[in-house]
Design an enzyme around this catalytic site. Structure first.
Site, mmCIF file in Angstrom:
data_model
loop_
_atom_site.group_PDB
_atom_site.id
_atom_site.type_symbol
_atom_site.label_atom_id
_atom_site.label_comp_id
_atom_site.label_asym_id
_atom_site.label_seq_id
_atom_site.Cartn_x
_atom_site.Cartn_y
_atom_site.Cartn_z
ATOM 1 N N ILE A 1 0.828 -1.227 0.000
ATOM 2 C CA ILE A 1 0.000 0.000 0.000
ATOM 3 C C ILE A 1 0.854 1.266 0.000
ATOM 4 O O ILE A 1 0.354 2.352 -0.276
ATOM 5 C CB ILE A 1 -1.006 0.039 1.182
ATOM 6 N N THR B 1 4.099 1.159 7.152
ATOM 7 C CA THR B 1 2.821 0.670 6.610
ATOM 8 C C THR B 1 1.629 1.432 7.177
ATOM 9 O O THR B 1 0.753 1.878 6.428
ATOM 10 C CB THR B 1 2.671 -0.841 6.904
ATOM 11 N N THR C 1 -8.356 0.646 15.861
ATOM 12 C CA THR C 1 -8.338 -0.135 17.093
ATOM 13 C C THR C 1 -8.712 0.713 18.305
ATOM 14 O O THR C 1 -8.494 1.935 18.309
ATOM 15 C CB THR C 1 -6.919 -0.715 17.287
ATOM 16 N N ASP C 2 -9.191 0.039 19.347
ATOM 17 C CA ASP C 2 -9.475 0.746 20.605
ATOM 18 C C ASP C 2 -8.181 1.201 21.293
ATOM 19 O O ASP C 2 -8.220 2.053 22.188
ATOM 20 C CB ASP C 2 -10.301 -0.133 21.557
ATOM 21 N N GLU C 3 -7.040 0.630 20.874
ATOM 22 C CA GLU C 3 -5.776 0.945 21.562
ATOM 23 C C GLU C 3 -5.363 2.404 21.396
ATOM 24 O O GLU C 3 -4.529 2.900 22.151
ATOM 25 C CB GLU C 3 -4.650 0.030 21.069
ATOM 26 N N TYR D 1 2.776 0.619 18.051
ATOM 27 C CA TYR D 1 1.655 0.169 17.209
ATOM 28 C C TYR D 1 0.472 1.120 17.329
ATOM 29 O O TYR D 1 -0.035 1.630 16.325
ATOM 30 C CB TYR D 1 1.230 -1.262 17.603
ATOM 31 N N LYS E 1 -1.306 3.661 14.576
ATOM 32 C CA LYS E 1 -2.723 3.584 14.187
ATOM 33 C C LYS E 1 -3.406 4.930 14.472
ATOM 34 O O LYS E 1 -4.242 5.384 13.682
ATOM 35 C CB LYS E 1 -3.438 2.462 14.951
ATOM 36 N N PRO F 1 2.460 -18.817 28.293
ATOM 37 C CA PRO F 1 3.154 -17.635 28.853
ATOM 38 C C PRO F 1 2.221 -16.450 29.075
ATOM 39 O O PRO F 1 1.864 -15.747 28.128
ATOM 40 C CB PRO F 1 4.194 -17.315 27.766
ATOM 41 N N TYR G 1 1.668 -12.766 30.521
ATOM 42 C CA TYR G 1 2.504 -11.609 30.884
ATOM 43 C C TYR G 1 2.115 -11.068 32.261
ATOM 44 O O TYR G 1 0.911 -10.924 32.566
ATOM 45 C CB TYR G 1 2.341 -10.476 29.869
ATOM 46 N N PRO H 1 6.509 -4.355 28.042
ATOM 47 C CA PRO H 1 6.796 -2.964 28.427
ATOM 48 C C PRO H 1 5.614 -2.048 28.083
ATOM 49 O O PRO H 1 5.061 -2.147 26.987
ATOM 50 C CB PRO H 1 8.022 -2.587 27.581
HETATM 51 P P1 NAD Z 1 -2.979 -9.138 10.427
HETATM 52 O O1 NAD Z 1 -1.626 -8.820 10.909
HETATM 53 O O2 NAD Z 1 -3.523 -10.512 10.636
HETATM 54 O O3 NAD Z 1 -3.100 -8.841 8.872
HETATM 55 C C1 NAD Z 1 -2.547 -7.701 8.279
HETATM 56 C C2 NAD Z 1 -2.549 -7.906 6.772
HETATM 57 O O4 NAD Z 1 -2.034 -6.716 6.163
HETATM 58 C C3 NAD Z 1 -1.644 -9.065 6.316
HETATM 59 O O5 NAD Z 1 -2.318 -9.830 5.346
HETATM 60 C C4 NAD Z 1 -0.434 -8.357 5.717
HETATM 61 O O6 NAD Z 1 0.216 -9.105 4.702
HETATM 62 C C5 NAD Z 1 -1.067 -7.081 5.178
HETATM 63 N N1 NAD Z 1 -0.099 -5.989 5.048
HETATM 64 C C6 NAD Z 1 0.813 -5.579 5.986
HETATM 65 N N2 NAD Z 1 1.554 -4.564 5.495
HETATM 66 C C7 NAD Z 1 1.090 -4.313 4.238
HETATM 67 C C8 NAD Z 1 1.446 -3.377 3.235
HETATM 68 N N3 NAD Z 1 2.434 -2.483 3.413
HETATM 69 N N4 NAD Z 1 0.772 -3.392 2.061
HETATM 70 C C9 NAD Z 1 -0.235 -4.304 1.862
HETATM 71 N N5 NAD Z 1 -0.599 -5.216 2.768
HETATM 72 C C10 NAD Z 1 0.050 -5.226 3.958
HETATM 73 O O7 NAD Z 1 -3.932 -8.049 11.105
HETATM 74 P P2 NAD Z 1 -5.432 -8.187 11.628
HETATM 75 O O8 NAD Z 1 -5.404 -8.665 13.023
HETATM 76 O O9 NAD Z 1 -6.237 -8.877 10.601
HETATM 77 O O10 NAD Z 1 -5.839 -6.634 11.670
HETATM 78 C C11 NAD Z 1 -6.379 -5.994 10.518
HETATM 79 C C12 NAD Z 1 -6.680 -4.546 10.852
HETATM 80 O O11 NAD Z 1 -7.593 -4.479 11.946
HETATM 81 C C13 NAD Z 1 -5.458 -3.738 11.286
HETATM 82 O O12 NAD Z 1 -5.564 -2.454 10.728
HETATM 83 C C14 NAD Z 1 -5.566 -3.685 12.803
HETATM 84 O O13 NAD Z 1 -4.965 -2.516 13.306
HETATM 85 C C15 NAD Z 1 -7.064 -3.671 12.985
HETATM 86 N N6 NAD Z 1 -7.583 -4.229 14.249
HETATM 87 C C16 NAD Z 1 -7.208 -5.487 14.641
HETATM 88 C C17 NAD Z 1 -7.761 -6.030 15.813
HETATM 89 C C18 NAD Z 1 -7.392 -7.424 16.283
HETATM 90 O O14 NAD Z 1 -7.794 -7.811 17.384
HETATM 91 N N7 NAD Z 1 -6.672 -8.217 15.518
HETATM 92 C C19 NAD Z 1 -8.660 -5.277 16.571
HETATM 93 C C20 NAD Z 1 -8.996 -3.982 16.132
HETATM 94 C C21 NAD Z 1 -8.462 -3.487 14.962
HETATM 95 O O1 DAU Z 2 -7.468 -4.039 21.167
HETATM 96 C C1 DAU Z 2 -7.335 -4.281 19.809
HETATM 97 C C2 DAU Z 2 -5.949 -4.823 19.533
HETATM 98 O O2 DAU Z 2 -5.929 -6.154 20.024
HETATM 99 C C3 DAU Z 2 -5.561 -4.782 18.064
HETATM 100 O O3 DAU Z 2 -5.487 -3.454 17.641
HETATM 101 C C4 DAU Z 2 -4.202 -5.465 17.838
HETATM 102 O O4 DAU Z 2 -3.910 -5.518 16.456
HETATM 103 C C5 DAU Z 2 -4.277 -6.879 18.392
HETATM 104 O O5 DAU Z 2 -3.023 -7.511 18.266
HETATM 105 C C6 DAU Z 2 -4.721 -6.848 19.854
HETATM 106 O O6 DAU Z 2 -3.686 -6.264 20.699
HETATM 107 P P1 DAU Z 2 -3.320 -6.897 22.131
HETATM 108 O O7 DAU Z 2 -1.954 -6.481 22.476
HETATM 109 O O8 DAU Z 2 -4.403 -6.650 23.111
HETATM 110 O O9 DAU Z 2 -3.397 -8.459 21.708
HETATM 111 P P2 DAU Z 2 -2.454 -9.706 22.062
HETATM 112 O O10 DAU Z 2 -3.168 -10.917 21.566
HETATM 113 O O11 DAU Z 2 -1.044 -9.500 21.639
HETATM 114 O O12 DAU Z 2 -2.487 -9.717 23.654
HETATM 115 C C7 DAU Z 2 -3.703 -9.790 24.374
HETATM 116 C C8 DAU Z 2 -3.373 -9.677 25.844
HETATM 117 O O13 DAU Z 2 -2.678 -10.870 26.257
HETATM 118 C C9 DAU Z 2 -2.450 -8.540 26.195
HETATM 119 O O14 DAU Z 2 -2.807 -8.009 27.463
HETATM 120 C C10 DAU Z 2 -1.066 -9.172 26.274
HETATM 121 C C11 DAU Z 2 -1.378 -10.575 26.763
HETATM 122 N N1 DAU Z 2 -0.487 -11.649 26.283
HETATM 123 C C12 DAU Z 2 -0.254 -11.751 24.952
HETATM 124 C C13 DAU Z 2 0.557 -12.748 24.445
HETATM 125 C C14 DAU Z 2 0.838 -12.853 22.961
HETATM 126 C C15 DAU Z 2 0.043 -12.555 27.177
HETATM 127 O O15 DAU Z 2 -0.196 -12.482 28.402
HETATM 128 N N2 DAU Z 2 0.843 -13.552 26.693
HETATM 129 C C16 DAU Z 2 1.135 -13.681 25.364
HETATM 130 O O16 DAU Z 2 1.906 -14.600 24.975
#
Ligand code: NAD
Ligand code: DAU
Length: 351
Positions: free
Chosen positions: A64, A104, A131-133, A156, A160, A211, A213, A289
């Site tokens: 992109i 990205t 994201t809510d983050e 991250y 966003k 694991p 955290y 962290p």
């Molecule tokens: P993901 O990491 O599973 O997928 C990301 C996709 O984007 C991958 O297919 C990757 O190849 C593609 N991508 C990365 N860089 C790119 C680039 N430069 N050009 C084109 N494609 C690229 O992510 P996800 O968990 O599916 O999240 C998708 C979106 O939703 C993100 O914007 C994320 O911030 C948002 N989001 C995720 C969550 C969650 O819990 N996973 C929650 C809220 C919002």
């Molecule tokens: O809130 C939306 C977000 O949720 C999205 O924007 C992000 O893309 C998505 O990755 C997710 O972020 P988190 O950091 O909340 O998700 P994660 O699955 O990495 O971790 C969830 C919680 O669990 C967080 O408090 C960290 C903890 N954790 C995570 C991992 C990978 C652990 O305790 N152990 C682990 O090994």
């Protein structure tokens, strides 16, 4: 909308969204999936969709951030709507190596907005998935609403937040027809097993340490990915241009409780007498962290204005997700070994 560009459609949520669009949403046009295929992008997630909808599903491998490639995609496929998922998405990776997140999430979104602005004559909507983050961290009380001030804490979430501000500014300054959604933690099929839920499911199934955290007291609000996809589609159809919609699961759980539930469900679904209760696998490890304590979304706006509510309860969704990972061992194996990345290289080259 006749020709929707979905960015990041080979990732977790993007691939579920494309599946939702083509199989259950009622949308009758074409979906153009642009994905760079990073480690998180797996074209295998949509193999069946590509076979089932050869005339309505197109995949283009592109970055992109590549302006001429994006310009070409918009022109070639007469794009009239965008749903922008592509991002670097894993918080832990952003702490170790933030640069790719800026590239990205910030530059990439900027590039797409610029190309969209050039095509403003035919563009009906640019929907940005966030994201809510971006709102930072909550204490034990309260919720993030659409009015909550941005206070991102990780590279991250900061990247966003920057992208959200750009999208909003392109509406305010240029009148680009945008909507933004800020969603809580998703879980469900096709999630890359670096994130909490799939990592814990696979480790627990295999009797490996789990694991957690810190003390596991951090709270996340869980939403099934299909509920997220339906919310995004509801916004794309009925959302007011220039507005933000928060999407939440009304399902807050401390990490330790989410992991304990995974253990209990796996003990029931995949009993292993030699292993004993899987809760015994829980291992407390060094904290992330800057680890945000609690996220919780007030989603009354989308519920009230667009009639969306989550359909999948956490226990039902988690049970289905566990069954999915247990039933897709080959997918898991290929993702873990990076075998699909070799396949990508053979089919598409290095970049
Ligand atoms: P993901 O990491 O599973 O997928 C990301 C996709 O984007 C991958 O297919 C990757 O190849 C593609 N991508 C990365 N860089 C790119 C680039 N430069 N050009 C084109 N494609 C690229 O992510 P996800 O968990 O599916 O999240 C998708 C979106 O939703 C993100 O914007 C994320 O911030 C948002 N989001 C995720 C969550 C969650 O819990 N996973 C929650 C809220 C919002
Ligand atoms: O809130 C939306 C977000 O949720 C999205 O924007 C992000 O893309 C998505 O990755 C997710 O972020 P988190 O950091 O909340 O998700 P994660 O699955 O990495 O971790 C969830 C919680 O669990 C967080 O408090 C960290 C903890 N954790 C995570 C991992 C990978 C652990 O305790 N152990 C682990 O090994």
């Amino acid at each position: 909308m006749h020709s929707i560009l979905v960015t990041g459609g080979c990732g977790f949520i993007g691939s579920n969204f494309i599946r939702c669009l083509l199989t259950e949403s009622g949308f009758s046009g074409r979906v153009v999936n642009v994905d760079k295929l990073t480690y998180a992008g797996n074209p295998e997630n949509l193999t069946d969709i590509a076979e089932q909808f050869p005339d309505r599903y197109v995949f283009v491998r592109a970055d992109i951030c590549d302006r001429s490639a994006m310009t070409d995609v918009f022109a070639r496929f007469a794009i009239d709507a965008v749903c922008h998922f592509a991002a670097e998405s894993h918080v832990d990776r952003s702490i170790v190596a933030p640069e790719g997140f800026i590239k990205t999430n910030v530059d990439g979104t900027f590039t797409l907005l610029e190309v969209a602005r050039e095509r403003a004559d035919r563009l009906m909507l640019f929907h940005h998935v966030s994201t809510d983050e971006v709102y930072g961290s909550l204490g034990p009380e309260g919720y993030f609403s659409e009015e909550t001030a941005y206070r991102p804490n990780s590279p991250y979430s900061a990247s966003k937040a920057a992208s959200d501000h750009l999208v909003r500014a392109y509406h305010h300054t240029y009148g680009l027809p945008v909507t933004i959604s800020n969603c809580t933690n998703n879980y469900g099929p096709f999630q890359f097993p670096e994130k909490l839920i799939p990592l814990m499911i696979l480790n627990a199934a295999e009797g490996k340490p789990l694991p957690v955290y810190g003390q596991g007291r951090n709270v996340r609000d869980w939403l099934h990915v299909m509920d997220h996809c339906r919310a995004v589609w509801a916004i794309m159809q009925g959302g007011k241009r220039g507005e933000t919609y928060n999407i939440g699961g009304r399902c807050e759980l401390a990490n330790i409780d989410a992991v304990a539930l995974i253990c209990d469900l796996l003990d029931e679904i995949l009993p292993d007498a030699a292993l004993g209760p899987r809760r015994g696998l829980i291992t407390f490890v060094k904290d992330r962290p800057g680890h945000d304590l609690r996220y919780a979304i007030d989603s009354r706006k989308i519920e009230r204005d667009l009639g969306w509510t989550p359909q999948v309860t956490f226990e039902t969704g988690l049970r289905q997700t566990i069954q999915w990972y247990l039933g897709h061992r080959a997918w898991v194996q290929r993702v873990r070994t990076g075998e699909y990345q070799r396949w990508v290289q053979q089919h598409y080259g290095n970049g």
